[in-house]
Scaffold this active site. Structure first.
Site, short mmCIF file in Angstrom:
data_model
loop_
_atom_site.label_atom_id
_atom_site.label_comp_id
_atom_site.label_asym_id
_atom_site.label_seq_id
_atom_site.Cartn_x
_atom_site.Cartn_y
_atom_site.Cartn_z
N HIS A 207 0.87 -1.18 0.00
CA HIS A 207 0.00 0.00 0.00
C HIS A 207 0.91 1.23 0.00
O HIS A 207 2.10 1.15 0.34
CB HIS A 207 -0.95 -0.05 1.20
CG HIS A 207 -2.04 -1.07 1.01
ND1 HIS A 207 -3.34 -0.75 0.73
CD2 HIS A 207 -2.00 -2.42 1.03
CE1 HIS A 207 -4.06 -1.85 0.60
NE2 HIS A 207 -3.26 -2.89 0.77
N CYS A 238 -7.82 -1.12 3.65
CA CYS A 238 -8.51 -2.23 4.30
C CYS A 238 -9.41 -1.65 5.37
O CYS A 238 -8.97 -0.86 6.21
CB CYS A 238 -7.49 -3.20 4.93
SG CYS A 238 -8.26 -4.51 5.88
P1 HMG Z 1 -17.36 -14.15 12.48
O1 HMG Z 1 -18.41 -13.15 12.87
O2 HMG Z 1 -16.37 -14.56 13.48
O3 HMG Z 1 -17.96 -15.49 11.88
O4 HMG Z 1 -16.64 -13.61 11.18
P2 HMG Z 1 -19.32 -16.21 11.93
O5 HMG Z 1 -19.04 -17.58 11.39
O6 HMG Z 1 -19.93 -16.06 13.29
O7 HMG Z 1 -20.22 -15.43 10.86
C1 HMG Z 1 -20.77 -14.13 11.04
C2 HMG Z 1 -21.86 -13.95 10.02
O8 HMG Z 1 -21.29 -13.94 8.71
C3 HMG Z 1 -22.88 -15.08 10.00
O9 HMG Z 1 -24.11 -14.51 9.57
C4 HMG Z 1 -22.36 -16.00 8.95
O10 HMG Z 1 -23.36 -16.79 8.38
C5 HMG Z 1 -21.79 -15.03 7.95
P3 HMG Z 1 -25.36 -14.37 10.59
O11 HMG Z 1 -25.64 -15.74 11.08
O12 HMG Z 1 -24.85 -13.45 11.70
O13 HMG Z 1 -26.43 -13.78 9.74
N1 HMG Z 1 -20.68 -15.58 7.18
C6 HMG Z 1 -20.55 -15.46 5.85
N2 HMG Z 1 -21.34 -14.90 4.91
C7 HMG Z 1 -20.90 -14.94 3.63
N3 HMG Z 1 -19.74 -15.52 3.25
C8 HMG Z 1 -18.93 -16.08 4.15
C9 HMG Z 1 -19.33 -16.07 5.52
N4 HMG Z 1 -18.76 -16.53 6.64
C10 HMG Z 1 -19.60 -16.23 7.65
N5 HMG Z 1 -17.79 -16.64 3.76
C11 HMG Z 1 -15.38 -13.90 9.14
C12 HMG Z 1 -15.55 -14.33 10.59
C13 HMG Z 1 -14.05 -14.44 8.66
C14 HMG Z 1 -16.53 -14.49 8.32
C15 HMG Z 1 -15.42 -12.35 9.10
O14 HMG Z 1 -14.51 -11.85 10.02
C16 HMG Z 1 -15.08 -11.80 7.73
O15 HMG Z 1 -15.84 -11.99 6.79
N6 HMG Z 1 -13.94 -11.07 7.61
C17 HMG Z 1 -13.50 -10.55 6.35
C18 HMG Z 1 -12.69 -9.29 6.55
C19 HMG Z 1 -12.14 -8.81 5.22
O16 HMG Z 1 -12.61 -9.16 4.16
N7 HMG Z 1 -11.09 -7.95 5.30
C20 HMG Z 1 -10.47 -7.40 4.13
C21 HMG Z 1 -9.68 -8.40 3.35
S1 HMG Z 1 -8.03 -8.69 3.99
C22 HMG Z 1 -7.08 -7.36 3.34
O17 HMG Z 1 -7.62 -6.44 2.81
C23 HMG Z 1 -5.57 -7.45 3.41
C24 HMG Z 1 -4.94 -7.83 2.05
O18 HMG Z 1 -5.29 -6.90 1.05
C25 HMG Z 1 -3.44 -7.89 2.17
C26 HMG Z 1 -2.86 -6.64 2.85
O19 HMG Z 1 -3.05 -5.51 2.38
O20 HMG Z 1 -2.22 -6.85 3.87
C27 HMG Z 1 -5.42 -9.22 1.59
MG MG Z 2 -4.26 -4.95 0.75
#
Ligand code: HMG
Ligand code: MG
Length: 286
Positions: A207, A238
């Site tokens: 970044h 992010c």
């Molecule tokens: P959680 O709350 O611990 O998990 O989240 P959960 O299993 O209790 O699920 C919460 C809710 O999400 C539930 O819905 C699940 O069904 C649903 P509810 O029952 O409350 O209605 N759910 C999903 N829905 C759709 N697709 C799924 C999914 N999984 C659960 N796959 C979880 C844990 C990992 C799901 C959550 O923390 C999450 O989605 N995090 C994503 C964060 C993210 O995307 N961050 C940005 C990307 S990383 C980044 O940008 C860095 C990178 O660019 C490299 C860098 O720059 O360093 C890659």
């Molecule tokens: Mg990134």
């Protein structure tokens, strides 16, 4: 012949995940299609994550279903758990990415679990992907700095990178999530990682918060890395990394690599059209 460096295009995923305003699905599809026309070998299209955590990408399946697929381009998506993996596979992802962090605090804020727990979630994804013939990329976030813990030790990055590779990831992308890494600290981090992971299994993901991303690419090139992530128009950030700005802009990276004598394989005029459209989606610009 000039040596090839692959630019992995991130704008539709790492760019749009952080936009404050919701971007319409047809605009996302148009962005991916413009990027395909520029000839990228790999485009990260979206994330199959919880829509409660990242509402901006809640239309992941619609976007994947509507893009025009160019032969020769791999279309990728992030998957944090098996549910995300199955959705990505069913939507036709050619590659999926799991994402870990070198910092415990960031892991908890970003995916709500410890680093060790994140690897338990990744294991079934890697098993299933091997059976399905889908390549898996692994990210390490916070390779120099964490928004919550400050500076991160190079050895902590190396441990997570090795664990991703041993878990079966084809490639490990090293993310300077905050964009505060200096060339000196990126150099120290790479030296630690390269003791155990060969350069051809690594990618750089910088970044550009401090405006040093291009220099950091230069350091990584000198260490033999040949894959770099960037986002057309410099989109990005992010949502779980307060203070992080955009990714390195693809058009800046492309110019830099050409100046250094590398071949990126991209159609520059088409890339500029995609970057102009990407910038038009940013609601924070005047
Ligand atoms: P959680 O709350 O611990 O998990 O989240 P959960 O299993 O209790 O699920 C919460 C809710 O999400 C539930 O819905 C699940 O069904 C649903 P509810 O029952 O409350 O209605 N759910 C999903 N829905 C759709 N697709 C799924 C999914 N999984 C659960 N796959 C979880 C844990 C990992 C799901 C959550 O923390 C999450 O989605 N995090 C994503 C964060 C993210 O995307 N961050 C940005 C990307 S990383 C980044 O940008 C860095 C990178 O660019 C490299 C860098 O720059 O360093 C890659
Ligand atoms: Mg990134």
């Amino acid at each position: 012949m000039a040596e090839r460096v692959t630019i992995y295009e991130m704008a539709p995923r790492d760019g749009l995940q952080n936009e404050k305003a919701m971007i319409a699905t047809p605009d996302k599809v148009r962005l991916v299609d413009l990027l395909s026309q520029a000839g990228f070998a790999r485009i990260e299209v979206t994330s199959f994550v919880s829509p409660k955590w990242v509402p901006q990408l809640a239309d992941a399946a619609e976007v994947m279903g509507a893009i025009a697929r160019r032969p020769g381009t791999a279309y990728a998506a992030l998957a944090p758990n098996m549910r995300g993996y199955i959705a990505a596979r069913d939507a036709g992802a050619d590659e999926v990415a799991v994402f870990a962090a070198a910092s415990e605090s960031f892991s908890r804020k970003n995916i709500n679990c410890s680093i060790a727990e994140s690897f338990e979630r990744f294991a079934p994804i890697l098993d299933a992907a091997a059976q399905d013939g889908i390549t898996v990329r692994g990210y390490v976030s916070c390779v120099t700095d964490c928004p919550f813990e400050g500076e991160i030790a190079p050895e902590a990055v190396a441990r997570v990178a090795v664990a991703l590779m041993e878990a079966g990831c084809r490639e490990v992308s090293l993310g300077d999530t905050l964009g505060r890494g200096t060339p000196e600290r990126v150099d120290a981090m790479l030296q630690a990682v390269l003791r155990d992971v060969p350069a051809d299994r690594l990618a750089g993901h910088f970044h550009d918060t401090s405006g040093r991303a291009v220099e950091n690419v230069g350091v990584a090139l000198d260490h033999g890395l040949r894959v770099f992530d960037s986002a057309a128009g410099g989109l990005g950030g992010c949502p779980y990394a307060p203070g992080a700005a955009g990714n390195l802009a693809t058009e800046t990276l492309d110019s830099y690599l050409r100046d250094r004598g590398f071949d990126t394989g991209l159609d520059r005029a088409a890339l500029d059209r995609a970057a102009t459209f990407a910038r038009s989606l940013r609601k924070d610009l005047p």
